[in-house]
Design a protein around this motif. Structure first.
Motif, PDB file in Angstrom:
ATOM      1  N   VAL A   1     -29.865  63.281  53.042  1.00  0.00           N
ATOM      2  CA  VAL A   1     -30.369  62.714  51.685  1.00  0.00           C
ATOM      3  C   VAL A   1     -29.209  61.248  52.237  1.00  0.00           C
ATOM      4  CG1 VAL A   1     -30.303  62.620  49.472  1.00  0.00           C
ATOM      5  CG2 VAL A   1     -31.168  64.837  51.051  1.00  0.00           C
TER       6      VAL A   1
ATOM      7  N   LEU B   1     -30.913  58.311  54.289  1.00  0.00           N
ATOM      8  CA  LEU B   1     -32.048  57.760  53.694  1.00  0.00           C
ATOM      9  C   LEU B   1     -31.380  57.152  52.292  1.00  0.00           C
ATOM     10  CD1 LEU B   1     -34.314  61.019  53.705  1.00  0.00           C
ATOM     11  CD2 LEU B   1     -34.032  58.977  55.163  1.00  0.00           C
ATOM     12  N   LEU B   2     -30.649  57.481  51.813  1.00  0.00           N
ATOM     13  CA  LEU B   2     -30.146  56.354  50.656  1.00  0.00           C
ATOM     14  C   LEU B   2     -30.005  55.300  50.393  1.00  0.00           C
ATOM     15  CD1 LEU B   2     -28.433  58.982  47.996  1.00  0.00           C
ATOM     16  CD2 LEU B   2     -30.763  58.097  47.499  1.00  0.00           C
TER      17      LEU B   2
ATOM     18  N   LEU C   1     -30.449  54.285  53.881  1.00  0.00           N
ATOM     19  CA  LEU C   1     -32.057  53.723  54.407  1.00  0.00           C
ATOM     20  C   LEU C   1     -32.592  52.395  53.221  1.00  0.00           C
ATOM     21  CD1 LEU C   1     -33.312  52.758  57.330  1.00  0.00           C
ATOM     22  CD2 LEU C   1     -34.195  54.961  56.983  1.00  0.00           C
ATOM     23  N   ALA C   2     -32.623  53.459  51.976  1.00  0.00           N
ATOM     24  CA  ALA C   2     -33.755  52.811  50.992  1.00  0.00           C
ATOM     25  C   ALA C   2     -32.826  51.802  50.182  1.00  0.00           C
ATOM     26  CB  ALA C   2     -33.839  54.007  49.218  1.00  0.00           C
ATOM     27  N   VAL C   3     -31.746  51.092  50.671  1.00  0.00           N
ATOM     28  CA  VAL C   3     -31.126  50.201  50.304  1.00  0.00           C
ATOM     29  C   VAL C   3     -31.100  49.102  50.607  1.00  0.00           C
ATOM     30  CG1 VAL C   3     -29.070  49.300  49.341  1.00  0.00           C
ATOM     31  CG2 VAL C   3     -28.924  51.526  48.896  1.00  0.00           C
TER      32      VAL C   3
ATOM     33  N   GLY D   1     -34.177  49.218  52.015  1.00  0.00           N
ATOM     34  CA  GLY D   1     -35.712  48.502  52.050  1.00  0.00           C
ATOM     35  C   GLY D   1     -35.991  47.705  50.462  1.00  0.00           C
ATOM     36  N   VAL D   2     -35.089  48.113  49.621  1.00  0.00           N
ATOM     37  CA  VAL D   2     -34.987  47.769  48.330  1.00  0.00           C
ATOM     38  C   VAL D   2     -34.146  45.784  48.465  1.00  0.00           C
ATOM     39  CG1 VAL D   2     -33.667  47.212  46.718  1.00  0.00           C
ATOM     40  CG2 VAL D   2     -34.490  48.691  47.039  1.00  0.00           C
TER      41      VAL D   2
ATOM     42  N   TRP E   1     -34.776  44.357  51.284  1.00  0.00           N
ATOM     43  CA  TRP E   1     -35.795  43.681  52.351  1.00  0.00           C
ATOM     44  C   TRP E   1     -36.591  42.994  50.904  1.00  0.00           C
ATOM     45  CZ3 TRP E   1     -36.051  41.363  56.038  1.00  0.00           C
ATOM     46  CH2 TRP E   1     -35.688  41.854  57.346  1.00  0.00           C
TER      47      TRP E   1
ATOM     48  N   PRO F   1     -29.587  49.138  58.386  1.00  0.00           N
ATOM     49  CA  PRO F   1     -30.935  50.194  59.041  1.00  0.00           C
ATOM     50  C   PRO F   1     -29.927  50.643  60.588  1.00  0.00           C
ATOM     51  CG  PRO F   1     -32.417  48.311  57.804  1.00  0.00           C
ATOM     52  CD  PRO F   1     -30.488  47.871  58.380  1.00  0.00           C
TER      53      PRO F   1
END
Length: 268
Positions: free
Chosen positions: A43, A46-47, A49-51, A53-54, A56, A96
Motif C-alpha cells: 500500500v 502504491l501511494l 506510485l499514486a503521487v 500519477g498526480v 503526471w 515510478p
C-alpha cells in the motif's frame, strides 16, 4: 480468479500474521484465522506510485497551458518556478522507478514504530537529491546565458552525449547499484527516520550516476515538452527495471539516444 486471490497474486494482500509471543497462541491463531490481511508495504508503494500519477496529471495540464506558447523560448524562468516544476517532473519521471527500493524498505521496517513516516521520508529525500541536482543545473544554465540562438543544436548534442554516457562504466555501475538496491544493504543508522534519509540519499546518488545525463538534456529542453518527458521517463524505467543487458544491446540503446539527438536537431 476471484478478487481475494487476485489481490494476493499482485501482493496487495497476504496471509494474516499471527500476533503474540506465545508459540501455542500463534499456532492457535493461525488455525482459527486464515483470512488474508492488507499488505501495508505494498500500500505504501502504491501511494508513492499514486503521487507519481498526480505529478503526471499536473504535467499534462501544464503542457496544455503552454500549448499556445509554441515558438516562444523563455528559458527556465525564475528559480522558484523552475524548482516547483522540476520537483513535479522528477516525481513523475523518477518515483515510478524508485518503487522497488520503497517497497523493500517498507517490508524490512514494517514492524518498527513509525515506518510509514520513514518510508515517506525516504521518498522525499530521494526527490530532494534530484531537486539539488536541478538547482545546480539551473545555476549553470543561467551562468552560461542560455538559451542560446543555436539552442536546438545544444539540446541535440546533450541527447547524443547522454547516449554515449549510457555505455560508460560509471553509468553501468550506478545502474547495477540501483537494481540491487545497494542503498539498503550498507550500514544504516539505528534510528529509523535517519536510516530512511540516508537510504534516500544513497539511492538518489545512484540514480544520478545512472540517469543524470538524461536529466541534463531534459533541463536543456526547457522542460516544456510532455512528449520528451514520456520518452526519457521510459528510458529511465528501462535503465532501472530491465534485467542486465549484454554490451551490444547497451550500445543499441546508446545509438538510439544519439539518433534521437540528431532527430531533434533536424526537426527543431
Amino acid at each position: 480468479m476471484d478478487g481475494a486471490r487476485l489481490f494476493t497474486t499482485i501482493g496487495l494482500t497476504r496471509p494474516a500474521r499471527p500476533s503474540g509471543f506465545c508459540p501455542a497462541c500463534r499456532v492457535l491463531m493461525r488455525a482459527l484465522d486464515a483470512r488474508p490481511e492488507l499488505a501495508k508495504p505494498m500500500v505504501a508503494a502504491l501511494l508513492v506510485l499514486a503521487v507519481a500519477g498526480v505529478a503526471w496529471a499536473v504535467m499534462v495540464e501544464q503542457s496544455r497551458a503552454m500549448a499556445g506558447m509554441d515558438g516562444m523560448d523563455m528559458g527556465l524562468g525564475p528559480l522558484e518556478s523552475f524548482a516547483a516544476t522540476w520537483v513535479v517532473m522528477m516525481a513523475a519521471m523518477m518515483l515510478p522507478s524508485a518503487i522497488p527500493v520503497v517497497l523493500e524498505f517498507a517490508r524490512t521496517s514494517e514492524r518498527r514504530r513509525g515506518w510509514p513516516a520513514a518510508t515517506g521520508i525516504l521518498a522525499v529525500t530521494y526527490l530532494g537529491v534530484w531537486l539539488i541536482f536541478g538547482v545546480v543545473c539551473y545555476a549553470i544554465y543561467t551562468a552560461l546565458g542560455m538559451p542560446w540562438p543555436n539552442q536546438p543544436v545544444v539540446v541535440g548534442l546533450a541527447l547524443a552525449l547522454a547516449g554515449i554516457y549510457s555505455a560508460s562504466p560509471i553509468k553501468r555501475a550506478s545502474q547495477a547499484r540501483c537494481r540491487e538496491l545497494c542503498a539498503l544493504h550498507g550500514p544504516l543508522p539505528f534510528n529509523l527516520l535517519r536510516s530512511a534519509a540516508v537510504a534516500g540519499v544513497r539511492y538518489g546518488v545512484s540514480c544520478l550516476g545512472c540517469t543524470a545525463a538524461l536529466m541534463v538534456a531534459m533541463v536543456l529542453l526547457a522542460m516544456s515538452s510532455l512528449w520528451w518527458a514520456v520518452v526519457l521517463g521510459v528510458v529511465v524505467l528501462v535503465y532501472k527495471w530491465a534485467p542486465p543487458l549484454r554490451m551490444r544491446y547497451e550500445l543499441v540503446l546508446s545509438a538510439a539516444l544519439v539518433a534521437l539527438g540528431a532527430a531533434y536537431v533536424m526537426t527543431a
